[in-house]
Motif scaffolding. Structure first.
Motif, short mmCIF file in Angstrom:
data_model
loop_
_atom_site.label_atom_id
_atom_site.label_comp_id
_atom_site.label_asym_id
_atom_site.label_seq_id
_atom_site.Cartn_x
_atom_site.Cartn_y
_atom_site.Cartn_z
N GLN A 148 6.65 -21.44 10.93
CA GLN A 148 7.89 -22.14 10.60
C GLN A 148 9.10 -21.40 11.14
O GLN A 148 10.03 -22.01 11.67
CB GLN A 148 8.02 -22.32 9.08
N ARG A 149 9.08 -20.09 11.03
CA ARG A 149 10.18 -19.28 11.55
C ARG A 149 10.26 -19.40 13.08
O ARG A 149 11.34 -19.46 13.66
CB ARG A 149 10.04 -17.82 11.12
N ALA A 154 11.85 -22.65 13.89
CA ALA A 154 13.29 -22.61 13.62
C ALA A 154 14.01 -21.66 14.58
O ALA A 154 15.21 -21.41 14.42
CB ALA A 154 13.53 -22.18 12.18
N GLU A 155 13.26 -21.17 15.56
CA GLU A 155 13.77 -20.30 16.63
C GLU A 155 14.29 -18.95 16.13
O GLU A 155 15.26 -18.41 16.65
CB GLU A 155 14.83 -21.03 17.46
#
Length: 127
Positions: free
Chosen positions: A87-88, A91-92
């Motif tokens: 997920q991180r 989210a770049e």
């Protein structure tokens, strides 16, 4: 002469059995490529991979062994932190685990040799 023939037969059988065990014990090493973070195996890292990990951890679905390898982005076993790291990545945030990059792992596969029951036994030689 008869004892010599019997001894020769036993030695040949022992050699064949030893060779069969040696062949069966060998393994074939291959390189397996996978996309790190691609838990669902579709070739891209998306939120669907996070969902696949969550469903696997909740015992709703089971990932294949190849997909488990790709899903375990930090290499310490698949857990919810792998989903968070993906997920991180999406989210770049900083990509410390090389998610979305191709990786290669050397795997050991069993040799394609089957021993049938009785193959490892010496032949019966009457007296």
């Amino acid at each position: 002469m008869k004892k010599t023939l019997k001894l020769l037969t036993v030695l040949c059988a022992a050699t064949i059995c030893t060779s069969a065990v040696s062949i069966a014990a060998n393994a074939v090493n291959t390189d397996t490529n996978y996309l790190r973070g691609d838990a669902d195996g579709d070739g891209v890292v998306t939120i669907s991979d996070v969902t696949a990990i969550q469903r696997h951890l909740a015992d709703l679905e089971h990932l294949s062994s190849a997909n488990l390898q790709a899903a375990d982005v930090d290499g310490n076993g698949l857990d919810i932190t792998d989903a968070t790291k993906i997920q991180r990545f999406l989210a770049e945030f900083e990509n410390l685990y090389h998610i979305g990059e191709w990786a290669s792992v050397e795997t050991t596969q069993p040799a394609t040799y089957w021993i049938k029951p009785g193959d490892n036994e010496l032949p019966f030689i009457p007296n």
